[in-house]
Each structure stands twice: as C-alpha cells, then as structure tokens.
Design a protein around this motif. Sequence first.
Motif, short mmCIF file in Angstrom:
data_model
loop_
_atom_site.label_atom_id
_atom_site.label_comp_id
_atom_site.label_asym_id
_atom_site.label_seq_id
_atom_site.Cartn_x
_atom_site.Cartn_y
_atom_site.Cartn_z
N SER A 177 0.83 -1.21 0.00
CA SER A 177 0.00 0.00 0.00
C SER A 177 0.87 1.26 0.00
N PHE A 178 2.12 1.13 0.41
CA PHE A 178 3.03 2.28 0.43
C PHE A 178 3.64 2.60 -0.93
N ILE A 179 3.50 1.69 -1.88
CA ILE A 179 4.05 1.99 -3.22
C ILE A 179 2.96 2.05 -4.29
N ARG A 180 1.71 1.85 -3.90
CA ARG A 180 0.61 1.86 -4.87
C ARG A 180 0.48 3.19 -5.61
N SER A 181 0.79 4.28 -4.91
CA SER A 181 0.62 5.60 -5.53
C SER A 181 1.82 6.00 -6.39
N PHE A 182 2.85 5.15 -6.44
CA PHE A 182 4.06 5.52 -7.18
C PHE A 182 3.92 5.39 -8.69
N HIS A 183 3.04 4.48 -9.13
CA HIS A 183 2.86 4.28 -10.57
C HIS A 183 1.47 3.70 -10.84
N PRO A 184 0.80 4.13 -11.90
CA PRO A 184 -0.54 3.63 -12.20
C PRO A 184 -0.61 2.10 -12.35
N LEU A 185 0.45 1.49 -12.86
CA LEU A 185 0.45 0.03 -13.03
C LEU A 185 0.46 -0.69 -11.68
N ILE A 186 1.18 -0.13 -10.71
CA ILE A 186 1.20 -0.74 -9.37
C ILE A 186 -0.19 -0.63 -8.75
N GLU A 187 -0.84 0.52 -8.94
CA GLU A 187 -2.20 0.71 -8.43
C GLU A 187 -3.16 -0.27 -9.08
N LYS A 188 -3.04 -0.43 -10.40
CA LYS A 188 -3.95 -1.29 -11.13
C LYS A 188 -3.77 -2.76 -10.77
N TYR A 189 -2.52 -3.18 -10.60
CA TYR A 189 -2.24 -4.60 -10.35
C TYR A 189 -1.69 -4.83 -8.93
N HIS A 190 -2.18 -4.03 -7.98
CA HIS A 190 -1.59 -4.11 -6.63
C HIS A 190 -1.75 -5.48 -5.98
N ASN A 191 -2.84 -6.20 -6.28
CA ASN A 191 -2.99 -7.53 -5.70
C ASN A 191 -1.91 -8.48 -6.19
N TRP A 192 -1.52 -8.33 -7.45
CA TRP A 192 -0.45 -9.18 -8.00
C TRP A 192 0.91 -8.79 -7.41
N VAL A 193 1.07 -7.52 -7.11
CA VAL A 193 2.32 -7.08 -6.45
C VAL A 193 2.38 -7.66 -5.03
N ILE A 194 1.23 -7.69 -4.35
CA ILE A 194 1.17 -8.30 -3.01
C ILE A 194 1.53 -9.78 -3.09
N ILE A 195 0.99 -10.48 -4.08
CA ILE A 195 1.30 -11.90 -4.27
C ILE A 195 2.79 -12.10 -4.52
N ALA A 196 3.38 -11.24 -5.34
CA ALA A 196 4.82 -11.32 -5.62
C ALA A 196 5.62 -11.12 -4.33
N PHE A 197 5.15 -10.21 -3.48
CA PHE A 197 5.78 -9.93 -2.19
C PHE A 197 5.82 -11.20 -1.33
N ILE A 198 4.69 -11.91 -1.29
CA ILE A 198 4.60 -13.15 -0.50
C ILE A 198 5.48 -14.24 -1.11
N VAL A 199 5.48 -14.34 -2.45
CA VAL A 199 6.29 -15.36 -3.13
C VAL A 199 7.77 -15.15 -2.85
N VAL A 200 8.25 -13.91 -2.95
CA VAL A 200 9.67 -13.62 -2.70
C VAL A 200 10.04 -13.98 -1.25
N SER A 201 9.18 -13.63 -0.30
CA SER A 201 9.42 -13.96 1.11
C SER A 201 9.55 -15.46 1.30
N THR A 202 8.64 -16.20 0.67
CA THR A 202 8.62 -17.67 0.82
C THR A 202 9.83 -18.32 0.17
N ILE A 203 10.17 -17.89 -1.04
CA ILE A 203 11.34 -18.46 -1.73
C ILE A 203 12.61 -18.19 -0.94
N THR A 204 12.72 -16.98 -0.40
CA THR A 204 13.91 -16.63 0.40
C THR A 204 14.04 -17.54 1.61
#
Length: 406
Positions: free
Chosen positions: A303-330
């Motif tokens: 939610s802190f980077i959603r306002s940085f670019h229209p694409l992040i706002e539009k696909y923010h749920n997918w960015v959240i999913i990527a956030f979880i995936v990176v955490s899990t893979i690490t």
Amino acid sequence: MTKVNLDQGQGRKKVGRSVLLGAAFLMATSAIGPGFLTQTTVFTQQLGASFAFVILVSLILDVFAQMNVWRIIAVSGMRGQEIANKVLPGLGIVLAIMIVIGGLAFNIGNVAGAGLGLNAMLGLDPITGAVISAIFAIFIFLVKEAGKAMDKVAQAAGFIMILLMMYVAFTTSPPVGDALANTFTPEKLDILSIVTLVGGTVGGYIVFAGGHRLLDAGVKGIESLPDVTKSSVTGIAATGIMRVALFLAVLGVVHQGLAIDPANPPASVFKLAAGEIGYRMFGVIMWAAAITSVVGAAYTSVSFIRSFHPLIEKYHNWVIIAFIVVSTITFAFVGKPVKILVLVGAINAIILPLALGTLLIAAYKKDVVGNYKHPMWLTIPGIFVVVVMAVLSVRTLIIELPKLFS
C-alpha cells in the motif's frame, strides 16, 4: 436492496461492522506475529507479575500512536507516504522504502513462523508448511473481493487466538491478584521491555495497517472519525487481550515453578499447561499469528508503493502476491538471513517516531487536513511517544549496527 462493494469506497453510509472489525483485527493480528509469542513469554519469565505494568503502559502508548495515525489518514484521505510527501517532498519515498524493506525482511520470519506452526499442529516439515501457508495467503488476494476476504481471515484468526490463549491461561491458574497489584505498583521496572512492546505492536508497517485498510474501504473524511476511533481502539484492545491472556498463561507456569524450555519458550508454556493438546494448540496459535502477519505485512507494505505508478495501483494484488512469493522463496532456499533481520530491525525502530512525527506535523497543515482541528489531547501524548521512541531508537541503532560488523 442493492449491495455496496466497500472495497470500491462508497463512503461512510455503508460502513459496516465487518469492515471496522476487519481493519482492527488486521492491525491486531499483524502485531501478533511469531515474535510476539516469544517476546511476551520471555519478558514474563524475567519480570513475573510486574510485566502487567509493562503491558498497561505499552497499551496506553499504543492507543495514542494508533489513534493519531488512523485519524490523520482518515481526515486527509491519503495514505501515509502521500501525507509524508506533503510535509516534505521526497519524505514519503524514504518512508515507503523503509516500510517495504522492513516488511519484506520480517515477512521471511512470518513465513517461517507459519511453517513452524503447521509443524507443531500437524507434524509437517517446516518448509513444506511454509509453502502451504504462502499458497493460502496468496489465495486471499486472488479472490474477487480480496479486501473482504482479508477482513474475514483476520477476524477469524484473531478470535481463535483469543479463545485458545484464554483457555490456556485458565488452565495454568495464574496468581491474578499479584498481577492486578503489579499493574499499578510494579515490584520491578524495565523500560526496554516497554519500548520493545510498543515497537512490536505499532512499529514499522503495523501502525498503518488498519488506517490504510479503512481508506481502501472508503472510510475517510471528518464524518468518519467516530468509526475510525472505534476501529483503532478495538484493534489495540484485541492485541491487549491476547497479550494479557498469554502473560497470565506464562505467569501461571512460572508460579508453579515449572521450567520453560529456552529453545522455544511459548511452545514450552503451552505444553506444560495442557500437555500434547496444548502443544497442538500452540501450533494453531503460531500458524494463525504468522499467516495473518504474512497477509498484513504484504498488504500494508505494498500500500506504500501503490501511488508511485498507475500500473502498481492497477495490479496491486499481484504485487502483493509477488511480495509473498519472494518472502517464501527466500525462506525456503536461504533461510532467515540473521544479519539482514537485525539491520532491518534497527531501521524499523526509527519508523514509528518518523512516521508519527510526520503525521502530527501534517495534522496542522491545511493542504493535508483542510479546516480540521486535531485535538491537543491526542497531539501532546503523540509527541511524547515520538520523543521517547526516537531516543530509544537511536540507542537501538547504536547498539545493533556494530554487532553486524563485529
């Protein structure tokens, strides 16, 4: 009757109990991660009944931090980073970077905690449990109304944790009289434990979790303040109930003279209190605490980077999913990078005074809050929290950073 989608922001008229509870429990369950369980157990061992005073003071500080932040977010109708940029151009970007890095690093620990929870609950391998938990968290953000799904999961997990912790507290027969007496006149006093609890319950992304959730649900404007206040206090109350219940459970075990295993203090408490069933219950609590922290950290950080670019706002749920995936893979391939966690922990310590201080300044800027008058009874305690946490945050940085290079 036409159903209103709260996630699309339809105003205060349709704000229901579910949204207010969802935001409250998102904050509360974000605060109650794997570290919360160990932290409370260890401090109770050290301070005994005097820890009741620490809980009281930390809850008071938490309330003022949360009420200030949630209130200013609601009145301004802006997220934390947008408010910070209004106070000082570029400050919002700095705050967002700190929040995202801290949230990502600690989410590795949250994913690990979820794996350990399923290990205690069902005997699954911790890495397998972590992957299964991550898939569960990802599913929440794949459903059509992810916000509502997140609200329901946070509420359910919160109520389950409260019930199980209260049950275990009851079984250990703690000296409640001693706890009550020490709530106001403690035999021991430990300032560091207060700071640790405050940082753990409103530090980093956590202080923004509920406020951002309400904003996404359309709860904003001066007219929404009664609802915002109610939700923020409910969240702190839920956190307080869980901490008190866990404190009493540990106090009962300590009072009986039973030895708590230092390798896994909270699991040991539950096993000593209720045997093998207690250990399985610990698994349920650990998993519920961890999975909601995974969801809360991912949602709020993004939610802190959603306002940085229209694409992040539009696909923010997918960015959240990527956030979880990176955490899990690490976690699965690297484990918990201790040095990174320590470094980020030190950085995270300064986020609360920086964020709260910035928002308190914003509360008196017309281009942020318009004609709204922020009450002094919130401003003065808010400034106190900023000063205390800033001083102790600097101390944390001075102590922790040299350890990384020693």
